[in-house]
Design a protein around this motif. Structure first.
Motif, PDB file in Angstrom:
ATOM      1  N   LYS A 162       0.829  -1.228   0.000  1.00  0.00           N
ATOM      2  CA  LYS A 162       0.000   0.000   0.000  1.00  0.00           C
ATOM      3  C   LYS A 162       0.857   1.270   0.000  1.00  0.00           C
ATOM      4  O   LYS A 162       0.559   2.246   0.682  1.00  0.00           O
ATOM      5  CB  LYS A 162      -0.956   0.034   1.216  1.00  0.00           C
ATOM      6  CG  LYS A 162      -1.813  -1.210   1.386  1.00  0.00           C
ATOM      7  CD  LYS A 162      -3.188  -1.016   0.757  1.00  0.00           C
ATOM      8  CE  LYS A 162      -4.114  -2.205   0.917  1.00  0.00           C
ATOM      9  NZ  LYS A 162      -4.220  -3.086  -0.223  1.00  0.00           N
ATOM     10  N   LYS A 163       1.943   1.236  -0.768  1.00  0.00           N
ATOM     11  CA  LYS A 163       2.829   2.400  -0.817  1.00  0.00           C
ATOM     12  C   LYS A 163       2.642   3.168  -2.134  1.00  0.00           C
ATOM     13  O   LYS A 163       3.597   3.699  -2.700  1.00  0.00           O
ATOM     14  CB  LYS A 163       4.287   1.944  -0.700  1.00  0.00           C
ATOM     15  CG  LYS A 163       4.646   1.434   0.676  1.00  0.00           C
ATOM     16  CD  LYS A 163       6.121   1.116   0.737  1.00  0.00           C
ATOM     17  CE  LYS A 163       6.533   0.583   2.076  1.00  0.00           C
ATOM     18  NZ  LYS A 163       7.754  -0.228   1.978  1.00  0.00           N
ATOM     19  N   HIS A 164       1.405   3.184  -2.636  1.00  0.00           N
ATOM     20  CA  HIS A 164       1.144   3.816  -3.929  1.00  0.00           C
ATOM     21  C   HIS A 164       1.246   5.341  -3.882  1.00  0.00           C
ATOM     22  O   HIS A 164       1.179   5.986  -4.915  1.00  0.00           O
ATOM     23  CB  HIS A 164      -0.219   3.377  -4.451  1.00  0.00           C
ATOM     24  CG  HIS A 164      -1.306   3.589  -3.466  1.00  0.00           C
ATOM     25  ND1 HIS A 164      -1.521   2.721  -2.415  1.00  0.00           N
ATOM     26  CD2 HIS A 164      -2.211   4.568  -3.347  1.00  0.00           C
ATOM     27  CE1 HIS A 164      -2.534   3.167  -1.698  1.00  0.00           C
ATOM     28  NE2 HIS A 164      -2.970   4.287  -2.234  1.00  0.00           N
ATOM     29  N   LYS A 165       1.370   5.905  -2.699  1.00  0.00           N
ATOM     30  CA  LYS A 165       1.536   7.366  -2.622  1.00  0.00           C
ATOM     31  C   LYS A 165       3.022   7.743  -2.582  1.00  0.00           C
ATOM     32  O   LYS A 165       3.380   8.918  -2.625  1.00  0.00           O
ATOM     33  CB  LYS A 165       0.841   7.916  -1.364  1.00  0.00           C
ATOM     34  CG  LYS A 165      -0.659   7.716  -1.339  1.00  0.00           C
ATOM     35  CD  LYS A 165      -1.354   9.061  -1.268  1.00  0.00           C
ATOM     36  CE  LYS A 165      -2.833   9.106  -1.311  1.00  0.00           C
ATOM     37  NZ  LYS A 165      -3.601   8.158  -1.980  1.00  0.00           N
ATOM     38  N   ASN A 166       3.842   6.723  -2.501  1.00  0.00           N
ATOM     39  CA  ASN A 166       5.286   6.915  -2.428  1.00  0.00           C
ATOM     40  C   ASN A 166       5.838   7.517  -3.739  1.00  0.00           C
ATOM     41  O   ASN A 166       5.380   7.167  -4.823  1.00  0.00           O
ATOM     42  CB  ASN A 166       5.894   5.528  -2.193  1.00  0.00           C
ATOM     43  CG  ASN A 166       7.308   5.591  -1.737  1.00  0.00           C
ATOM     44  OD1 ASN A 166       8.117   6.245  -2.373  1.00  0.00           O
ATOM     45  ND2 ASN A 166       7.600   4.914  -0.649  1.00  0.00           N
ATOM     46  N   SER A 236      -2.105   5.485 -19.251  1.00  0.00           N
ATOM     47  CA  SER A 236      -2.184   6.348 -18.055  1.00  0.00           C
ATOM     48  C   SER A 236      -3.628   6.484 -17.608  1.00  0.00           C
ATOM     49  O   SER A 236      -3.943   6.370 -16.418  1.00  0.00           O
ATOM     50  CB  SER A 236      -1.683   7.753 -18.354  1.00  0.00           C
ATOM     51  OG  SER A 236      -0.361   7.723 -18.673  1.00  0.00           O
ATOM     52  N   GLU A 237      -4.481   6.729 -18.602  1.00  0.00           N
ATOM     53  CA  GLU A 237      -5.901   6.925 -18.314  1.00  0.00           C
ATOM     54  C   GLU A 237      -6.500   5.662 -17.682  1.00  0.00           C
ATOM     55  O   GLU A 237      -7.161   5.725 -16.649  1.00  0.00           O
ATOM     56  CB  GLU A 237      -6.583   7.195 -19.666  1.00  0.00           C
ATOM     57  CG  GLU A 237      -7.872   7.960 -19.604  1.00  0.00           C
ATOM     58  CD  GLU A 237      -8.403   8.106 -21.035  1.00  0.00           C
ATOM     59  OE1 GLU A 237      -7.741   8.792 -21.856  1.00  0.00           O
ATOM     60  OE2 GLU A 237      -9.431   7.485 -21.342  1.00  0.00           O
ATOM     61  N   LEU A 238      -6.204   4.524 -18.300  1.00  0.00           N
ATOM     62  CA  LEU A 238      -6.739   3.259 -17.804  1.00  0.00           C
ATOM     63  C   LEU A 238      -6.260   2.981 -16.369  1.00  0.00           C
ATOM     64  O   LEU A 238      -7.044   2.625 -15.490  1.00  0.00           O
ATOM     65  CB  LEU A 238      -6.313   2.108 -18.729  1.00  0.00           C
ATOM     66  CG  LEU A 238      -6.751   0.705 -18.311  1.00  0.00           C
ATOM     67  CD1 LEU A 238      -8.216   0.466 -18.660  1.00  0.00           C
ATOM     68  CD2 LEU A 238      -5.913  -0.367 -19.005  1.00  0.00           C
ATOM     69  N   LEU A 239      -4.957   3.179 -16.160  1.00  0.00           N
ATOM     70  CA  LEU A 239      -4.408   2.881 -14.825  1.00  0.00           C
ATOM     71  C   LEU A 239      -4.992   3.800 -13.757  1.00  0.00           C
ATOM     72  O   LEU A 239      -5.240   3.384 -12.631  1.00  0.00           O
ATOM     73  CB  LEU A 239      -2.879   2.969 -14.824  1.00  0.00           C
ATOM     74  CG  LEU A 239      -2.143   1.902 -15.641  1.00  0.00           C
ATOM     75  CD1 LEU A 239      -0.638   2.060 -15.498  1.00  0.00           C
ATOM     76  CD2 LEU A 239      -2.550   0.490 -15.233  1.00  0.00           C
ATOM     77  N   LYS A 240      -5.220   5.055 -14.144  1.00  0.00           N
ATOM     78  CA  LYS A 240      -5.820   5.997 -13.201  1.00  0.00           C
ATOM     79  C   LYS A 240      -7.243   5.550 -12.846  1.00  0.00           C
ATOM     80  O   LYS A 240      -7.622   5.482 -11.681  1.00  0.00           O
ATOM     81  CB  LYS A 240      -5.838   7.405 -13.810  1.00  0.00           C
ATOM     82  CG  LYS A 240      -5.180   8.417 -12.876  1.00  0.00           C
ATOM     83  CD  LYS A 240      -5.090   9.789 -13.491  1.00  0.00           C
ATOM     84  CE  LYS A 240      -3.641  10.140 -13.802  1.00  0.00           C
ATOM     85  NZ  LYS A 240      -3.454  10.889 -15.023  1.00  0.00           N
ATOM     86  N   ASN A 241      -8.023   5.218 -13.905  1.00  0.00           N
ATOM     87  CA  ASN A 241      -9.410   4.799 -13.683  1.00  0.00           C
ATOM     88  C   ASN A 241      -9.516   3.523 -12.854  1.00  0.00           C
ATOM     89  O   ASN A 241     -10.490   3.321 -12.141  1.00  0.00           O
ATOM     90  CB  ASN A 241     -10.116   4.557 -15.018  1.00  0.00           C
ATOM     91  CG  ASN A 241     -10.365   5.862 -15.747  1.00  0.00           C
ATOM     92  OD1 ASN A 241     -10.361   6.928 -15.127  1.00  0.00           O
ATOM     93  ND2 ASN A 241     -10.553   5.782 -17.056  1.00  0.00           N
ATOM     94  N   LYS A 242      -8.543   2.668 -13.022  1.00  0.00           N
ATOM     95  CA  LYS A 242      -8.642   1.350 -12.361  1.00  0.00           C
ATOM     96  C   LYS A 242      -7.715   1.235 -11.158  1.00  0.00           C
ATOM     97  O   LYS A 242      -7.528   0.126 -10.639  1.00  0.00           O
ATOM     98  CB  LYS A 242      -8.275   0.240 -13.373  1.00  0.00           C
ATOM     99  CG  LYS A 242      -9.043   0.274 -14.668  1.00  0.00           C
ATOM    100  CD  LYS A 242     -10.425  -0.341 -14.498  1.00  0.00           C
ATOM    101  CE  LYS A 242     -11.119  -0.450 -15.845  1.00  0.00           C
ATOM    102  NZ  LYS A 242     -12.490  -0.938 -15.734  1.00  0.00           N
ATOM    103  N   ILE A 247      -4.900  -1.290  -6.105  1.00  0.00           N
ATOM    104  CA  ILE A 247      -4.592  -1.072  -4.685  1.00  0.00           C
ATOM    105  C   ILE A 247      -5.298  -2.128  -3.820  1.00  0.00           C
ATOM    106  O   ILE A 247      -4.686  -2.750  -2.958  1.00  0.00           O
ATOM    107  CB  ILE A 247      -4.989   0.359  -4.243  1.00  0.00           C
ATOM    108  CG1 ILE A 247      -4.148   1.388  -5.017  1.00  0.00           C
ATOM    109  CG2 ILE A 247      -4.805   0.551  -2.749  1.00  0.00           C
ATOM    110  CD1 ILE A 247      -4.681   2.804  -4.947  1.00  0.00           C
ATOM    111  N   GLN A 248      -6.562  -2.353  -4.143  1.00  0.00           N
ATOM    112  CA  GLN A 248      -7.324  -3.320  -3.346  1.00  0.00           C
ATOM    113  C   GLN A 248      -6.744  -4.731  -3.456  1.00  0.00           C
ATOM    114  O   GLN A 248      -6.611  -5.439  -2.466  1.00  0.00           O
ATOM    115  CB  GLN A 248      -8.781  -3.339  -3.796  1.00  0.00           C
ATOM    116  CG  GLN A 248      -9.626  -2.357  -3.015  1.00  0.00           C
ATOM    117  CD  GLN A 248     -11.030  -2.253  -3.581  1.00  0.00           C
ATOM    118  OE1 GLN A 248     -11.379  -2.896  -4.569  1.00  0.00           O
ATOM    119  NE2 GLN A 248     -11.843  -1.411  -2.959  1.00  0.00           N
ATOM    120  N   LEU A 249      -6.418  -5.109  -4.678  1.00  0.00           N
ATOM    121  CA  LEU A 249      -5.942  -6.490  -4.872  1.00  0.00           C
ATOM    122  C   LEU A 249      -4.440  -6.637  -4.621  1.00  0.00           C
ATOM    123  O   LEU A 249      -3.935  -7.747  -4.483  1.00  0.00           O
ATOM    124  CB  LEU A 249      -6.296  -6.977  -6.288  1.00  0.00           C
ATOM    125  CG  LEU A 249      -7.808  -7.123  -6.513  1.00  0.00           C
ATOM    126  CD1 LEU A 249      -8.147  -7.238  -7.990  1.00  0.00           C
ATOM    127  CD2 LEU A 249      -8.346  -8.332  -5.762  1.00  0.00           C
TER     128      LEU A 249
END
Ligand SMILES: Nc1ncnc2c1ncn2[C@@H]1O[C@H](COP(=O)(O)OP(=O)(O)OP(=O)(O)O)[C@@H](O)[C@H]1O
Length: 358
Positions: A162-166, A236-242, A247-249
């Motif tokens: 869960k370090k996606h804000k890093n 980029s668009e797809l990854l942002k939307n999904k 993160i959940q998985l």
């Protein structure tokens, strides 16, 4: 063209230096004598890989600690591999070189009974296969795939923790998008190129009323992936939307590791609809189409190695195949328990001993 091979400590084969024919090489013998092992030694020396195992120790003779293969080409360049249980050492004209510099010099296409898994098996088998085949003729692709696998691992680790804000995650993400964009384009172009040969070869060799097409179904669901910048934007668009799913998985759900290649015979997915014979025929056509693609792209004739031809095809298909190779003047190696009447060199393999017959 491979002029000769030397092998030692390889599978059940007795150490030997053997001269090869520039055309047909029939490797003949009873079951379990070493025919496939002989062919495997040729393929391994050519590509640094085996067509039947990923494990080094399986190729090393039970009683030995290492194996050696050495091949000499018509132009006198020679290549050698020293195979240990946990390491492979590659040499070109006696100088040690890296694997990435070894592959691509001698091009080889193999066809073995297990290859029907390419049609029947799960998508990762097809991805792995095309990754390797594209890499043989495109070093840039090889580097992109190696980088992608590293970045994917790191990206997944960040997601899991869960370090996606890093900040570092952002850097990995950018690289991930960039690699995906480039790989998509190369894969698509390769499939387009293959399709130039597949249908025509299937019709000419096996059945003129059938049509064969390979489709590339990428994770973006886009037909047109020829523009890298456009791919970048879409990804980029797809990854942002999904992002929420990732993160959940805790791993990357969208990327080129989710792509799929589908063989369509007469418009139907062969994995689900084709007969066993048709599946074998499709894989064979795929392999010879690759030979033609390679010839056109890099102006080199690959060697072709085919295991167990007699059990694979009926007489009509066998004859068609032999004629095809004769016409194309390809160096090929065929193993068979039947003594096929073909012009070329014959090797009688008996108890691991490769005997040259003329
Ligand atoms: N690492 C190894 N060391 C020694 N022998 C091995 C090794 N790996 C496999 N063998 C044995 O080598 C023999 C020859 O195997 P190979 O697959 O080359 O036979 P083949 O002639 O192609 O047979 P078939 O016609 O049945 O496919 C087999 O008995 C096999 O068990």
């Amino acid at each position: 063209m491979i002029k000769e091979i030397y092998f030692s400590g390889f599978r059940n084969l007795k150490d030997k230096r053997v001269k090869l024919s520039r055309g047909f090489n029939l490797i003949y013998g009873q079951n379990a004598q070493g025919k496939t092992s002989f062919m495997e030694a040729i393929y391994f020396a050519s590509t640094g890989r085996s067509f039947r195992t990923k494990k080094n120790n399986e190729m090393i003779k039970y009683t030995e600690n290492d194996a050696k293969v050495f091949v000499k080409l018509e132009n006198t360049t020679n290549y050698a591999i020293n195979l240990f249980k946990k390491e492979k050492k590659y040499y070109k004209n006696g100088d040690r070189i890296k694997y990435v510099d070894y592959i691509g010099d001698i091009l080889a296409i193999s066809f073995i009974p297990e290859d029907v898994e390419l049609v029947m098996g799960n998508p990762s088998i097809r991805r792995g296969f095309f990754n390797y085949e594209i890499s043989q003729i495109n070093k840039e692709y090889l580097h992109l795939i190696v980088d992608y696998e590293k970045i994917l691992k790191s990206r997944n680790r960040f997601l899991k923790e869960k370090k996606h804000k890093n900040e570092l995650y952002e850097i990995y993400n950018e690289k991930y998008i960039d690699l995906c964009s480039k790989i998509l384009k190369i894969r698509k172009e390769y499939v387009d190129e293959l399709n130039r040969y597949l249908d025509n070869n299937y019709k000419t060799l096996f059945n003129e009323e059938h049509s064969l097409k390979l489709t590339y179904e990428n994770f973006l669901n886009m037909e047109d992936v020829y523009d890298i910048d456009k791919n970048r934007e879409k990804i980029s668009e797809l990854l942002k939307n999904k992002e929420i799913y990732d993160i959940q998985l805790g791993y990357s759900n969208y990327g080129i590791h989710k792509d799929e290649y589908i063989f369509n015979l007469n418009g139907k997915n062969s994995r689900h609809y084709s007969s066993q014979g048709e599946k074998k025929s499709i894989v064979f056509i795929l392999k010879i189409s690759e030979v033609e693609l390679i010839e056109k792209k890099v102006n080199k004739k690959p060697v072709f190695l085919m295991d167990d031809i007699a059990s694979f095809f009926d007489n009509f298909r066998k004859n068609q195949i032999i004629h095809y190779f004769l016409e194309k003047e390809i160096q090929c190696f065929l193993t068979s328990t039947e003594d096929l009447k073909i012009v070329g060199k014959k090797f009688d393999v008996d108890g691991g001993m490769v005997n040259e017959e003329y």
